[in-house]
Design an enzyme around this catalytic site. Sequence first.
Site, PDB file in Angstrom:
ATOM      1  CG  HIS A   1      -5.623  -2.054  -0.109  1.00  0.00           C
ATOM      2  ND1 HIS A   1      -4.839  -1.786  -1.200  1.00  0.00           N
ATOM      3  CD2 HIS A   1      -5.083  -1.337   0.923  1.00  0.00           C
ATOM      4  CE1 HIS A   1      -3.868  -0.950  -0.858  1.00  0.00           C
ATOM      5  NE2 HIS A   1      -3.994  -0.659   0.417  1.00  0.00           N
TER       6      HIS A   1
ATOM      7  CG  ASP B   1      -6.995  -2.866  -3.752  1.00  0.00           C
ATOM      8  OD1 ASP B   1      -7.704  -1.866  -3.498  1.00  0.00           O
ATOM      9  OD2 ASP B   1      -5.767  -2.897  -3.518  1.00  0.00           O
TER      10      ASP B   1
ATOM     11  CB  SER C   1      -0.946  -0.038   1.209  1.00  0.00           C
ATOM     12  OG  SER C   1      -1.888   1.008   1.179  1.00  0.00           O
TER      13      SER C   1
END
Length: 621
Positions: A577, A525, A280
């Site tokens: 995610h 996602d 991320s």
Amino acid sequence: MSSLRRRFLGESSAEPSRDVTPEKDEEVRLIPLSKLRNLTLKTHKRSKRRNGLIFFLGGLFGLLVAAFFANQQDVVNLNGLIDMNFYESLLDIIPSGIVKEAKDLQQHERDATNYDSFSVGLHLQSQGVRALHPVIMVPGVISTGLESWGTEPGSRQYFRKRLWGSWSMMRALIMDKASWKRHVMLDKVTGLDPPHIKLRAAQGFDAADFFITGYWIWNKILENLATIGYDPLNSFTAAYDWRLSYINLEKRDKYFTRLKSYIELALATSDTKVVLVSHSMGSQVLYFFFQWVEAPGHGNGGPDWVEKHVDSWINISGCMLGALKGYPAVLSGEMKDTAQLNAFAVYGLEKFLAREERAEIFRAMPGISSMLPIGGNAIWGNKTWAPDDLPGQVVSFGTFINFKESNSTQSPGNLTVEESLKYLLTNSDSWYQDQIHNSYSHGVAHTTAEIEDNRKDPRKWINPLETRLPLAPHLKIYCFYGIGKPTERSYFYREEPQASALNVTIDTGFSKGEVDHGVVLAEGDGTVSLLSTGYMCAKGWRMKRYNPAGVQIKTYEMPHEPDRFSPRVVNKVLGDHVDILGRSSLNDLVLRVAGGKGDQIEENFVSNIREYAEKVKIYDD
């Protein structure tokens, strides 16, 4: 409130243990003992329900902040609630059927954990995969806990307690919201610690394995790495304070200097180049590091430092071109997770922590703003077109902020991404404008000369469209990310000039087609749009301007195919995610790269990212 304070702080009661004697002329009635017991029980239950409701509404914002980079339905864990000492109160206001199902689900998780935790590593171990490269993990925004190290009177009660990433955060938020805000917000002018406040990123594996009790982040990867021979001597986490701008990460914490030292030490002690694993926001941090470490006057590593020290970079769900959901968070203190709440929950949340407060908190964390969308109209489209528009789509994704109806002559009209960023800054305080202008850049470099010139400007280093990859021909980059989960792509707003200090808000009453409560959903996602996770991997870094050394890029997409009856711990096909970190195939890929078997990985494209990428208005020299 005094009774709640005694429950949490263990204070003894100063109240009398029985009711006072009636006044001399006061009327007294006798009632049966059974009726008295029933009356007392009902009063007690109402009190418990009321207390539970207070805790629920207060804790709601904490969960929504966590949900900023996670699926909020997965955050709550009943065992964690026990730690908060209001387990019984919450059970009284939750339907018994839901409680029973949740308990059954958790038992299923425990049973599955005992069986599946190390299965991927054990399988690869049987194939001869062993620990080879030292592994350094750079977590994302939700992954790193923040703990207080302040010793001033207002901070002593929180000393070494996590004010982000534990149930201590929830307790502090509920019991003393003002103090919690003072601790988590940075100084608005400097972007550093406020006076007498000192929050620091927790370190070690404990900083990133779990967010709160039962909600794992990196734990599955750690378990499988251990199975093939990794331990604290050859694997590390490089946690950071994600509230800080990247420039201030080095200024206050010397973060990039420390990361450089970790990598050099790992190479020196193992005689093997390292594998870097980021998730991320951590992928943006690591990309900034690649620019910083070679730059004169900064890392001073020289043009061949990455080539000498880094074997591979595993980029998991990296928001390389930003996360669109970060925009409404700083504009109006909202996101999909708040827009989709029912009216009762919205009322409670607004009473406890209004949108103005939420926007102020997000803006006072400049690191969050690093995820504002990058690439402007070339990536995200204009008012009539976007590269990821679908056939027959009525309203283009290119209008990022839409105003469905407006009678105001001052309405900004529908805005593209570029126009939306200008609108945000125009309607922000000067301190926030300065933080953004001095820390980040969101444009596109269309020539090699621009790219080389930008290497002298740290504001550009976060942006892969204004800089290039290191001159490291033997470096390998693996892009692993999920697809197939509806993700925020654009928004419908309405003007609200009289209702609050913020003059706009998401139009939560508008739902039609792909628009859900004012939020337009598209491919991604669940947190980061497909264009952000996939463009640089599928096209951008295959252009010579952005990858002059020919660094090898491999992309592996993972569809989100959840089993609604399976908890996240045993669901092996999640592309969410955060949940992707526990996916079996993702763990398999990470271990193969760490064990020197990355050449066995073949690219896997499932989405239309390559078709979208060809439509992006950025061209090779």
